[in-house]
Design an enzyme around this catalytic site. Structure first.
Site, PDB file in Angstrom:
ATOM      1  N   GLU A  12       0.800  -1.137  -0.066  1.00  0.00           N
ATOM      2  CA  GLU A  12       0.188  -0.162  -0.039  1.00  0.00           C
ATOM      3  C   GLU A  12       0.773   1.056   0.024  1.00  0.00           C
ATOM      4  O   GLU A  12       0.849   2.101  -0.843  1.00  0.00           O
ATOM      5  CB  GLU A  12      -0.860  -0.042   1.157  1.00  0.00           C
ATOM      6  CG  GLU A  12      -1.790   0.964   1.255  1.00  0.00           C
ATOM      7  CD  GLU A  12      -2.445   1.141   2.695  1.00  0.00           C
ATOM      8  OE1 GLU A  12      -3.315   2.051   3.032  1.00  0.00           O
ATOM      9  OE2 GLU A  12      -2.032   0.453   3.578  1.00  0.00           O
ATOM     10  N   HIS A  13       1.816   1.253   0.910  1.00  0.00           N
ATOM     11  CA  HIS A  13       2.629   2.325   1.037  1.00  0.00           C
ATOM     12  C   HIS A  13       4.252   1.771   0.975  1.00  0.00           C
ATOM     13  O   HIS A  13       4.432   0.988   1.533  1.00  0.00           O
ATOM     14  CB  HIS A  13       2.759   3.060   2.275  1.00  0.00           C
ATOM     15  CG  HIS A  13       1.510   3.594   2.680  1.00  0.00           C
ATOM     16  ND1 HIS A  13       0.729   2.871   3.632  1.00  0.00           N
ATOM     17  CD2 HIS A  13       0.740   4.711   2.504  1.00  0.00           C
ATOM     18  CE1 HIS A  13      -0.612   3.590   3.786  1.00  0.00           C
ATOM     19  NE2 HIS A  13      -0.511   4.447   3.131  1.00  0.00           N
TER      20      HIS A  13
END
Length: 440
Positions: free
Chosen positions: A332-333
Site C-alpha cells: 500500500e505504502h
C-alpha cells in the site's frame, strides 16, 4: 519484537512462490460475508430503522435519526481547534492542487474521413463516502474521499461515519468539521456494513448512491464485496501496510519511526523492512524499543502489529533482489530509503504510493503531500490504483460515422459478423444499403 525472514543465498523464486514467502495479515473477507449478509438484507427491507438498530448494537448508542443536523456540522467547525483547522485547510489546498490536474478532458479521434470516436468523461451522479471511526478519528479520510469526488464534478456527495457514544450519537466532531470545510452538508451517523447497505439500497433519509468509496474494517470490505454490482466500489480495503526498501545509507532512526507510525493504526497493520544490510536491520531493531517506549498505543496496537505474522525484516542479497521482493509484496505504502532513491523508485512496478528518500515519509502522504492516502492493500497494488479523480469518472465513447464512412467499412463488419455466426449484425448494415454490401 519483529521477526526476520532471510532470503539471502539462493536465487529468489518467481511469482506466487515469492509472494508466499512474504509476511501478510490474515484478512478473510469471504468469511465475513455471512456476518454482513443479514445486516445488509435488514437494511434493504427496513431502511433507517435497521441502520439505527444495528448502530445501537455495534456502537452502543441509540439514534432518533441517522442524518446529522446541519446545526451540528456548523457547530463542529465553529468549535474546531484553530491549529487543526489550519492543518485541514492546508491538506485540502494541497489535495486540490494534485487532484485538479488529474481531470481528463474530452478527446475526439478521426478514425477515417467522416468517422470519429469521441471519448467524453462523465462524473458519477451520486457517491457515498465512508469515513472510519473506530480506534482513531480520520478527518484526513474525509479530505481524501471528498476532494477527488468534487474535482471530478460529482454533484451528490454523502458521507457516513459511525456514531460516537461520547458525542451524543454523532460522528466525531473533527470529522463533521472537515465536512463543513469541504462544503459537504449530507452526513450520516452510520458505520460498518449497515452504512454500505444504506448507500446501496437507500432509506427514507438517504437516497441510494452509484458508487461507494473509502476505507473501513473487514465488515465494510465484506459489505462492499456483497453489494458490488448494485453499487460501484473503489476497493476492499484490508489492514494498512508499509514496506521500506532500504540499504546501508538509510538512517535506522527514520526507518524505525516509520515502521512504528504504521503499526499504530491497528494490531493487524503490517510493517515490513526489506534490506540488504545486516547492520541496518540490527540498528533498526535496536531503535524500535526506545521509540516504542516513548509513544502511546503500545500494547493494544504497536506491539501486536510488529510481532504479528504480517510484519518482518526481510534480508536480501542485494538491491536488485530487494526490488523483486517489494514488487511481489505490492505494498500500500512503499518507502525507498536507499542511495539514489529516485532512480530506485523509478524501477518499482507495484505499489499504491511510493515515497522517495528520507524526507518523504508515509505520514506526509497521509495528510499533506497532496497525494491520496486511500490506496490498495493486501497485494492489490499489482493490479489496482489508489483513489483519484478517475475513480469518480466514467469514459463514454461517442461514435459518429457518415454514410460514406460506414459504406467503406461495411464489408469488414459483415465478414466479422459472419465469422462469429451473428449474421443479423451484418444485416443491420446491409439494410442501410439496400441489402447489398457496398463495392470497394
Amino acid at each position: 519484537m519483529i521477526s526476520r525472514i532471510d532470503l539471502r543465498g539462493d536465487a529468489l523464486p518467481e511469482g506466487g512462490a515469492l509472494r508466499d514467502l512474504l509476511p501478510r495479515a490474515e484478512f478473510d473477507v469471504e468469511a465475513a460475508l455471512e456476518t454482513v449478509r443479514p445486516i445488509c438484507e435488514d437494511v434493504r427491507h427496513r431502511g433507517s430503522a435497521a441502520v439505527i438498530e444495528w448502530g445501537e448494537k455495534f456502537d452502543g448508542v441509540r439514534l432518533e435519526s441517522i442524518r446529522v443536523p446541519a446545526g451540528a456540522i456548523a457547530k463542529a467547525v465553529e468549535q474546531l481547534d484553530p491549529a487543526v483547522r489550519a492543518a485541514l485547510e492546508e491538506s485540502i489546498r494541497r489535495a486540490r492542487l494534485v487532484h485538479r490536474e488529474q481531470r481528463r478532458t474530452t478527446h475526439t479521434t478521426q478514425v477515417v474521413p467522416g468517422g470519429t470516436v469521441t471519448e467524453k468523461w462523465v462524473p458519477v451522479e451520486r457517491v457515498g463516502l465512508y469515513v472510519p471511526g473506530g480506534r482513531s478519528v480520520y478527518p484526513s479520510s474525509v479530505v481524501m474521499n471528498v476532494v477527488p469526488a468534487q474535482e471530478a464534478g460529482v454533484e451528490g456527495i454523502a458521507v457516513a461515519s459511525p456514531p460516537q457514544k461520547d458525542f451524543g450519537g454523532l460522528p466525531h466532531p473533527t470529522i463533521l468539521a472537515a465536512c463543513a470545510l469541504l462544503g459537504v452538508d449530507e452526513v450520516y451517523a452510520a458505520g460498518g456494513a449497515q452504512a454500505v447497505a444504506m448507500f446501496a439500497y437507500g432509506t427514507a433519509e438517504c437516497l441510494p448512491v452509484d458508487l461507494v468509496t473509502g476505507p473501513g474494517n473487514i465488515y465494510v470490505a465484506a459489505a462492499k464485496r456483497l453489494l458490488k454490482g448494485r453499487i460501484g466500489i473503489d476497493a476492499e480495503a484490508g489492514p494498512t501496510e508499509i514496506a521500506i526498501l532500504a540499504d546501508s545509507t538509510a538512517d535506522p532512526v527514520h526507518v524505525a519511526a516509520d515502521l512504528i507510525s504504521q503499526a499504530e493504526h491497528d494490531p493487524m497493520a503490517a510493517a515490513v523492512l526489506v534490506t540488504d544490510s545486516e547492520e541496518l536491520a540490527a540498528a533498526t531493531e535496536a531503535e524500535l524499543k526506545p521509540q516504542i517506549a516513548a509513544t502511546k498505543h503500545v500494547t493494544d496496537r504497536i506491539e501486536p502489529a510488529l510481532a504479528g505474522r504480517q510484519s518482518a525484516i526481510v534480508l536480501v542479497n542485494d538491491l536488485a533482489d530487494g526490488l523483486k521482493v517489494v514488487d511481489a509484496y505490492a505494498a500500500e505504502h512503499l518507502e525507498i530509503q536507499t542511495a539514489d532513491a529516485a532512480a530506485v523508485a523509478d524501477r518499482v512496478r507495484n505499489a499504491g504510493a511510493i515515497f522517495v528518500g528520507p524526507w518523504s515519509p508515509v505520514s506526509l502522504g497521509d495528510y499533506c503531500a497532496g497525494s491520496n492516502h486511500v490506496l490498495p492493500t493486501g497485494g492489490c497494488a499489482c493490479h489496482s490504483s489508489g483513489l483519484s479523480v478517475q475513480s469518480f469518472l466514467r469514459g463514454i465513447h461517442i461514435v459518429d460515422y457518415t454514410r460514406d464512412a460506414l459504406a467503406e467499412v461495411t464489408h469488414h463488419v459483415v465478414t466479422l459478423a459472419e465469422a462469429e455466426d451473428l449474421p443479423a449484425h451484418g444485416a443491420a448494415l446491409k439494410a442501410r444499403f439496400g441489402w447489398k454490401v457496398p463495392q470497394q
